[in-house]
Design a protein around this motif. Structure first.
Motif, PDB file in Angstrom:
ATOM      1  N   PRO A  54       0.676  -1.172   0.059  1.00 33.46           N
ATOM      2  CA  PRO A  54       0.074   0.078   0.217  1.00 33.46           C
ATOM      3  C   PRO A  54       0.956   1.280  -0.061  1.00 33.46           C
ATOM      4  CG  PRO A  54      -0.704  -1.498   1.512  1.00 33.46           C
ATOM      5  CD  PRO A  54       0.481  -2.226   1.004  1.00 33.46           C
ATOM      6  N   ALA A  55       0.766   1.893  -1.057  1.00 33.84           N
ATOM      7  CA  ALA A  55       1.682   3.415  -1.166  1.00 33.84           C
ATOM      8  C   ALA A  55       1.560   4.135  -0.010  1.00 33.84           C
ATOM      9  CB  ALA A  55       1.208   4.173  -2.454  1.00 33.84           C
ATOM     10  N   HIS A  56       0.272   4.255   0.718  1.00 34.23           N
ATOM     11  CA  HIS A  56       0.070   5.143   1.811  1.00 34.23           C
ATOM     12  C   HIS A  56       0.877   4.787   3.328  1.00 34.23           C
ATOM     13  CE1 HIS A  56      -2.955   2.321   2.688  1.00 34.23           C
ATOM     14  NE2 HIS A  56      -3.039   2.669   3.899  1.00 34.23           N
ATOM     15  N   LEU A  57       1.372   3.613   3.172  1.00 31.30           N
ATOM     16  CA  LEU A  57       2.210   2.986   4.219  1.00 31.30           C
ATOM     17  C   LEU A  57       3.907   3.167   3.941  1.00 31.30           C
ATOM     18  CD1 LEU A  57       0.131  -0.213   5.396  1.00 31.30           C
ATOM     19  CD2 LEU A  57       0.090   2.327   6.136  1.00 31.30           C
ATOM     20  N   THR A  58       4.112   3.011   2.724  1.00 32.36           N
ATOM     21  CA  THR A  58       5.571   3.100   2.504  1.00 32.36           C
ATOM     22  C   THR A  58       6.126   4.468   2.447  1.00 32.36           C
ATOM     23  OG1 THR A  58       5.237   2.905  -0.074  1.00 32.36           O
ATOM     24  CG2 THR A  58       5.323   0.831   1.184  1.00 32.36           C
ATOM     25  N   ALA A  59       7.180   4.663   2.551  1.00 26.96           N
ATOM     26  CA  ALA A  59       8.113   5.812   2.685  1.00 26.96           C
ATOM     27  C   ALA A  59       8.344   6.324   1.080  1.00 26.96           C
ATOM     28  CB  ALA A  59       9.616   5.685   3.318  1.00 26.96           C
ATOM     29  N   SER A  60       8.434   5.359   0.349  1.00 23.37           N
ATOM     30  CA  SER A  60       8.669   5.605  -1.159  1.00 23.37           C
ATOM     31  C   SER A  60       7.418   6.128  -1.498  1.00 23.37           C
ATOM     32  CB  SER A  60       9.281   4.524  -1.980  1.00 23.37           C
ATOM     33  OG  SER A  60       8.684   3.148  -1.662  1.00 23.37           O
ATOM     34  N   GLY A  61       6.259   5.225  -1.366  1.00 24.35           N
ATOM     35  CA  GLY A  61       4.833   5.596  -1.954  1.00 24.35           C
ATOM     36  C   GLY A  61       4.535   7.096  -1.712  1.00 24.35           C
ATOM     37  N   ARG A  62       4.862   7.327  -0.187  1.00 23.70           N
ATOM     38  CA  ARG A  62       4.318   8.680   0.180  1.00 23.70           C
ATOM     39  C   ARG A  62       5.052   9.699  -0.080  1.00 23.70           C
ATOM     40  NH1 ARG A  62       4.034   8.082   6.471  1.00 23.70           N
ATOM     41  NH2 ARG A  62       4.715  10.009   6.359  1.00 23.70           N
ATOM     42  N   ALA A  63       6.524   9.528  -0.480  1.00 21.96           N
ATOM     43  CA  ALA A  63       7.425  10.368  -1.127  1.00 21.96           C
ATOM     44  C   ALA A  63       6.759  10.929  -2.496  1.00 21.96           C
ATOM     45  CB  ALA A  63       8.781  10.048  -1.272  1.00 21.96           C
ATOM     46  N   ILE A  64       6.037   9.843  -3.359  1.00 21.01           N
ATOM     47  CA  ILE A  64       5.597  10.243  -4.375  1.00 21.01           C
ATOM     48  C   ILE A  64       4.381  10.830  -4.180  1.00 21.01           C
ATOM     49  CG2 ILE A  64       4.458   9.146  -6.437  1.00 21.01           C
ATOM     50  CD1 ILE A  64       6.818   7.057  -6.332  1.00 21.01           C
ATOM     51  N   LEU A  65       3.294  10.182  -3.496  1.00 19.46           N
ATOM     52  CA  LEU A  65       1.936  10.758  -3.183  1.00 19.46           C
ATOM     53  C   LEU A  65       2.088  12.222  -2.670  1.00 19.46           C
ATOM     54  CD1 LEU A  65       0.190   7.817  -1.526  1.00 19.46           C
ATOM     55  CD2 LEU A  65      -0.164   8.552  -3.762  1.00 19.46           C
ATOM     56  N   ALA A  66       2.991  12.681  -1.754  1.00 20.70           N
ATOM     57  CA  ALA A  66       3.295  14.140  -1.364  1.00 20.70           C
ATOM     58  C   ALA A  66       3.216  15.068  -2.380  1.00 20.70           C
ATOM     59  CB  ALA A  66       4.178  14.216  -0.392  1.00 20.70           C
TER      60      ALA A  66
ATOM     61  N   PRO B 259     -13.220   5.197   2.807  1.00 23.18           N
ATOM     62  CA  PRO B 259     -12.500   5.032   3.907  1.00 23.18           C
ATOM     63  C   PRO B 259     -11.723   3.560   4.072  1.00 23.18           C
ATOM     64  CG  PRO B 259     -14.752   5.902   4.580  1.00 23.18           C
ATOM     65  CD  PRO B 259     -14.599   5.543   2.969  1.00 23.18           C
ATOM     66  N   GLY B 260     -12.378   2.786   3.509  1.00 22.24           N
ATOM     67  CA  GLY B 260     -11.710   1.259   3.798  1.00 22.24           C
ATOM     68  C   GLY B 260     -10.508   1.109   2.965  1.00 22.24           C
ATOM     69  N   ASP B 261     -10.203   2.245   1.912  1.00 21.81           N
ATOM     70  CA  ASP B 261      -9.109   1.858   1.215  1.00 21.81           C
ATOM     71  C   ASP B 261      -7.752   2.142   1.857  1.00 21.81           C
ATOM     72  OD1 ASP B 261     -10.666   1.581  -0.972  1.00 21.81           O
ATOM     73  OD2 ASP B 261     -10.604   3.623  -1.540  1.00 21.81           O
ATOM     74  N   LEU B 262      -7.794   2.593   3.138  1.00 22.64           N
ATOM     75  CA  LEU B 262      -6.608   3.153   4.048  1.00 22.64           C
ATOM     76  C   LEU B 262      -6.503   1.619   4.829  1.00 22.64           C
ATOM     77  CD1 LEU B 262      -7.051   6.738   4.566  1.00 22.64           C
ATOM     78  CD2 LEU B 262      -5.376   5.868   2.982  1.00 22.64           C
ATOM     79  N   ILE B 263      -5.975   0.668   4.192  1.00 19.60           N
ATOM     80  CA  ILE B 263      -5.707  -0.465   5.089  1.00 19.60           C
ATOM     81  C   ILE B 263      -4.356  -0.285   5.762  1.00 19.60           C
ATOM     82  CG2 ILE B 263      -7.031  -1.866   3.499  1.00 19.60           C
ATOM     83  CD1 ILE B 263      -4.244  -2.976   2.358  1.00 19.60           C
ATOM     84  N   THR B 264      -4.380  -1.174   6.897  1.00 21.30           N
ATOM     85  CA  THR B 264      -2.973  -1.338   7.525  1.00 21.30           C
ATOM     86  C   THR B 264      -2.220  -2.765   7.726  1.00 21.30           C
ATOM     87  OG1 THR B 264      -3.886  -1.954   9.708  1.00 21.30           O
ATOM     88  CG2 THR B 264      -3.972   0.598   9.324  1.00 21.30           C
TER      89      THR B 264
ATOM     90  N   PRO C 274      -2.382   5.889   8.691  1.00 19.72           N
ATOM     91  CA  PRO C 274      -3.141   7.066   8.424  1.00 19.72           C
ATOM     92  C   PRO C 274      -4.584   6.196   8.370  1.00 19.72           C
ATOM     93  CG  PRO C 274      -2.198   6.660   6.465  1.00 19.72           C
ATOM     94  CD  PRO C 274      -1.403   6.160   7.566  1.00 19.72           C
ATOM     95  N   ARG C 275      -5.596   6.602   9.006  1.00 20.41           N
ATOM     96  CA  ARG C 275      -6.959   6.004   9.012  1.00 20.41           C
ATOM     97  C   ARG C 275      -7.987   6.661   8.173  1.00 20.41           C
ATOM     98  NH1 ARG C 275      -7.113   1.046  12.106  1.00 20.41           N
ATOM     99  NH2 ARG C 275      -4.909   1.189  13.238  1.00 20.41           N
ATOM    100  N   SER C 276      -7.927   7.825   7.901  1.00 19.57           N
ATOM    101  CA  SER C 276      -8.822   8.825   7.097  1.00 19.57           C
ATOM    102  C   SER C 276      -8.045   9.509   6.028  1.00 19.57           C
ATOM    103  CB  SER C 276      -9.434   9.673   8.028  1.00 19.57           C
ATOM    104  OG  SER C 276      -8.384  10.606   8.320  1.00 19.57           O
ATOM    105  N   LEU C 277      -8.904   9.830   5.284  1.00 16.86           N
ATOM    106  CA  LEU C 277      -8.039  10.748   3.793  1.00 16.86           C
ATOM    107  C   LEU C 277      -7.539  11.931   4.380  1.00 16.86           C
ATOM    108  CD1 LEU C 277      -7.443  10.707   0.869  1.00 16.86           C
ATOM    109  CD2 LEU C 277      -9.711  11.957   0.634  1.00 16.86           C
ATOM    110  N   ALA C 278      -8.253  12.620   5.300  1.00 18.31           N
ATOM    111  CA  ALA C 278      -7.656  13.942   6.050  1.00 18.31           C
ATOM    112  C   ALA C 278      -6.534  13.734   6.483  1.00 18.31           C
ATOM    113  CB  ALA C 278      -8.835  14.289   6.918  1.00 18.31           C
ATOM    114  N   GLU C 279      -6.403  12.527   7.437  1.00 15.82           N
ATOM    115  CA  GLU C 279      -5.114  12.202   8.174  1.00 15.82           C
ATOM    116  C   GLU C 279      -4.107  12.020   7.252  1.00 15.82           C
ATOM    117  OE1 GLU C 279      -3.096   8.993  11.450  1.00 15.82           O
ATOM    118  OE2 GLU C 279      -5.378   9.071  10.973  1.00 15.82           O
ATOM    119  N   LEU C 280      -4.273  11.186   6.117  1.00 14.65           N
ATOM    120  CA  LEU C 280      -3.342  10.997   4.936  1.00 14.65           C
ATOM    121  C   LEU C 280      -2.728  12.074   4.545  1.00 14.65           C
ATOM    122  CD1 LEU C 280      -1.536   9.167   3.421  1.00 14.65           C
ATOM    123  CD2 LEU C 280      -3.498   8.881   1.775  1.00 14.65           C
ATOM    124  N   LEU C 281      -3.769  13.042   4.125  1.00 15.90           N
ATOM    125  CA  LEU C 281      -3.325  14.470   3.470  1.00 15.90           C
ATOM    126  C   LEU C 281      -2.492  15.146   4.287  1.00 15.90           C
ATOM    127  CD1 LEU C 281      -6.967  15.302   1.549  1.00 15.90           C
ATOM    128  CD2 LEU C 281      -4.486  14.448   0.518  1.00 15.90           C
TER     129      LEU C 281
END
Length: 161
Positions: A38-50, A64-69, A75-82
């Motif tokens: 999951p891109a939102h969990l990896t450092a490389s994925g978040r570096a790109i997503l940012a 909301p269920g797309d943010l798996i752990t 992050p548990r919500s889109l707002a937290e991810l953003l």
């Protein structure tokens, strides 16, 4: 060190280099060439997503269920991810601690194309409590490597000439 790209909402690892002195008995990484996480969990994925437009990030995580752990953290919500992505973007690198695997920490830095869009990321992972690694030095080295790769593909960082 890893080279990864984001494909959909996943980080896909294209290259992996391990120091020759790394012990086979050391901590096993789940990352390998072709592995998707999951891109939102990896450092490389978040570096790109940012560095993606917010609308594109929202499209990648519409429910909301797309943010798996993987470890119960992340992050548990889109707002937290953003919020995390905004902080990553502001400092120029991303970091995750025990979001992918217990006991491991990773840092990632984006690589950019000629339009200043993120196309890949370099990242490195080490044991969270491994004292010989100075996180600041690791971030600096990774940033220099990402800048060299950006230059090698005739890219430019966002906001650069």
């Amino acid at each position: 060190m890893h080279l990864g790209v984001v494909y959909g909402a996943e980080t896909v690892y294209l290259l992996k280099e391990r120091p020759p002195r790394a012990s086979a008995a050391g901590t096993a990484l789940v990352t390998d060439i072709g592995v998707r996480l999951p891109a939102h969990l990896t450092a490389s994925g978040r570096a790109i997503l940012a560095h993606l437009p917010e609308a594109q990030v929202r499209a990648l995580y519409p429910r909301p269920g797309d943010l798996i752990t993987r470890t119960g953290r992340g992050p548990r919500s889109l707002a937290e991810l953003l919020d995390l992505l905004a902080a990553d973007r502001a400092r120029g690198w991303s970091e995750e601690t025990e979001l992918v695997s217990e006991g491991l920490r990773s840092v990632g830095t984006a690589v950019f194309d000629h339009h200043g869009h993120p196309v890949a990321a370099l990242s490195t992972t080490w044991r969270r409590h491994y004292a010989p690694h100075d996180p600041e030095r690791v971030r600096e080295e990774l940033g220099r490597a990402a800048a060299r790769l950006t230059s090698a593909v005739s890219g430019r960082a966002p906001g650069a000439g």
